[in-house]
Write an enzyme that holds these catalytic residues in place. Sequence first.
Site, PDB file in Angstrom:
ATOM      1  N   SER A 291     -10.047  -0.880   6.996  1.00 16.69           N
ATOM      2  CA  SER A 291      -9.278  -0.635   5.708  1.00 16.69           C
ATOM      3  C   SER A 291      -8.569  -2.101   5.364  1.00 16.69           C
ATOM      4  O   SER A 291      -8.011  -2.371   4.272  1.00 16.69           O
ATOM      5  CB  SER A 291      -8.306   0.429   5.413  1.00 16.69           C
ATOM      6  OG  SER A 291      -9.072   1.597   5.677  1.00 16.69           O
TER       7      SER A 291
ATOM      8  N   SER B  62      -9.268   1.702   2.949  1.00 18.36           N
ATOM      9  CA  SER B  62      -8.524   2.433   2.071  1.00 18.36           C
ATOM     10  C   SER B  62      -7.482   1.440   1.266  1.00 18.36           C
ATOM     11  O   SER B  62      -7.033   1.986   0.070  1.00 18.36           O
ATOM     12  CB  SER B  62      -7.887   3.343   2.792  1.00 18.36           C
ATOM     13  OG  SER B  62      -6.992   3.011   3.863  1.00 18.36           O
TER      14      SER B  62
ATOM     15  N   LYS C  25       0.952  -1.124   0.033  1.00 16.15           N
ATOM     16  CA  LYS C  25       0.010  -0.129  -0.012  1.00 16.15           C
ATOM     17  C   LYS C  25       0.964   1.284  -0.027  1.00 16.15           C
ATOM     18  O   LYS C  25       1.872   1.194   0.497  1.00 16.15           O
ATOM     19  CB  LYS C  25      -0.835   0.111   1.223  1.00 16.15           C
ATOM     20  CG  LYS C  25      -1.920   1.297   1.231  1.00 16.15           C
ATOM     21  CD  LYS C  25      -2.787   0.976   2.672  1.00 16.15           C
ATOM     22  CE  LYS C  25      -4.065   2.008   2.636  1.00 16.15           C
ATOM     23  NZ  LYS C  25      -4.732   1.502   3.928  1.00 16.15           N
TER      24      LYS C  25
END
Length: 609
Positions: free
Chosen positions: A174, A150, A76
């Site tokens: 997330s 996210s 990420k």
Amino acid sequence: MNLENLSFDLSSLRAAYAAGTPVRAVIAEALRRCAGDDRHVFIRRLEPGELEPCLQALEAADPASLPLYGVPFAIKDNIDLAGIPTTAGCPEFAYTPERSAFVVQQLMAAGAVPVGKTNLDQFATGLNGTRSPYGPCGNAFRPEFISGGSSAGSAVSVALGWASFSLGTDTAGSGRVPASFNNLVGLKPTLGLLSASGVVPACRTVDTVSVFAGTAADAQAVLAVAAVHDPADAYSRAARPFGPDFSAGPFRFGVPRAQDLNFFDNPAAPQLFAQAVRRLESLGGVAVEVDLQPFLEAARLLYDGPWVAERHAAIRDFIDARPEAVFEPVRTIIQGAQRYSATDAFVARYRLQALQQVCQAVWQDIDCLVTPTAGTTFRIAAMQADPIRLNGQLGYYTNFMNLLDYSAVAVPAGFQDSGDACGLPWGITLAAPAFRDLPLLRLADRFHRAQTLRLGATDVALESTPALAPAPSGAGALQPGTVRVAVCGAHLSGLPLNGQLTQRGARLLGAVKSAPEYRFYALAGGPVKRPGMVRVAEGGGAVDMEVWEVPAEHFGSFVDGIPSPLGIGKVKLADGSWVSGFVCEAAGLEGATDITHLGSWRSWLAAGA
């Protein structure tokens, strides 16, 4: 060499490397797959030349010497990878770190190979994957639907079979919502178990790096490598014993009351959740109804309280100087933090502490809590038209977890067969107090494998991969921290002193027999009748016993309460193994009744003693 059909689950990669497949060929295939990105999965894919030093090091190593040898993984883009820009989903914020995040260092040292930095809701603010200037990340099954955020790109990269696992982060869900929407296992570790050094924070006190994988076994393999205490991270916590392992059953799981369940008009989800409850019951679970209202009140503090000020603190200098560079509605959410005062923060903290006390009582009755991961999902267009309200619905079951310091695992629970989201995956979350990560993963694996499913959106059957081993020894830093104790008298289930075990959180492992080498006595005196076992060279018999798993932290107080002439020593079982158990001093046999012929304390009680 054609590797187009090679599954990237860890067991398949290990087999390929053991058969002589070159690591360079596998990583080239991973980069080829990543190049087919049509869903805004990546912000930055790595080039072959950037991986050359890593590949050369692996070519000089023995594949069997590294637990994650040649395993491609995605990161990420709020987690640092040395020499590659970190954007946190905001091009104007980007910087190029000299060092990788601590957790990335651990994984690469174990042989894992990064293939790219993935798209996210900007500054990790959102649960839907559409809040990015790099484009909304499309679902792995139906790209017109949200992927969940996210950690959007991280989840989709694994679901499509482009990476073996990926790193996300999880503050409000997330690491779990994207797993549910893409048919993955999502591990939200205990806060601090994975280092946050080199991670752009969202809410630093309640953030954790998370792991997406096709199976719980793969997630556990990553956790075993990455769960290393980091002295440089003020919020890093060394692993603590997880206590009795409830994963093999029997176990008690909490389910929300009917009035607390909310599926937000999703017609398929209620039946899927009911099926999940029945499946857990078939695995040895007993459902216990839980009042979810205190948990939901805690959840509201995360976005409707001063914790949102942590998001402002994380990027204060940048957003105050360049607010126009921050994507809507992220800018509105973060700037809204300025309406809270320090007084508000303390008042909310006091309320959270009170709610933690209320919620803590639940764990006296259950081993884990089971909820939907998210009640429903949405098309990208619908989410962009109503971003705040719909995103809030996605966090209904997830926002309280980190505030209450729980560990959690999201696990697939089937596919929706009706409504607008027909054909999309759906999942549940198993949660427990901190440091119960490994028992949750083991239970999640049993639940997952009780279904006929594929890995993510690939054609690889789950049943073709190995299950997570149920051995109680733990993995890496994750250890049970328990003592097995054999009991033969008033501590047996349902008898007067059994509460001395259950009140300490002990768990029954099962009924056993001792080796046929003991004389068994009913001792004289005492307010509670007690037995005594004495091992003899000949003339002994077998005794019915139960083996209990006692948390090591409470074992001392349990032993301290044992009256003379009894004590804890080693007892030989019928299978030849030895376990801690009750033994009796020879001096305590004065006036005792020999009941060896009965072989059971319950039989003696039933005889009218």
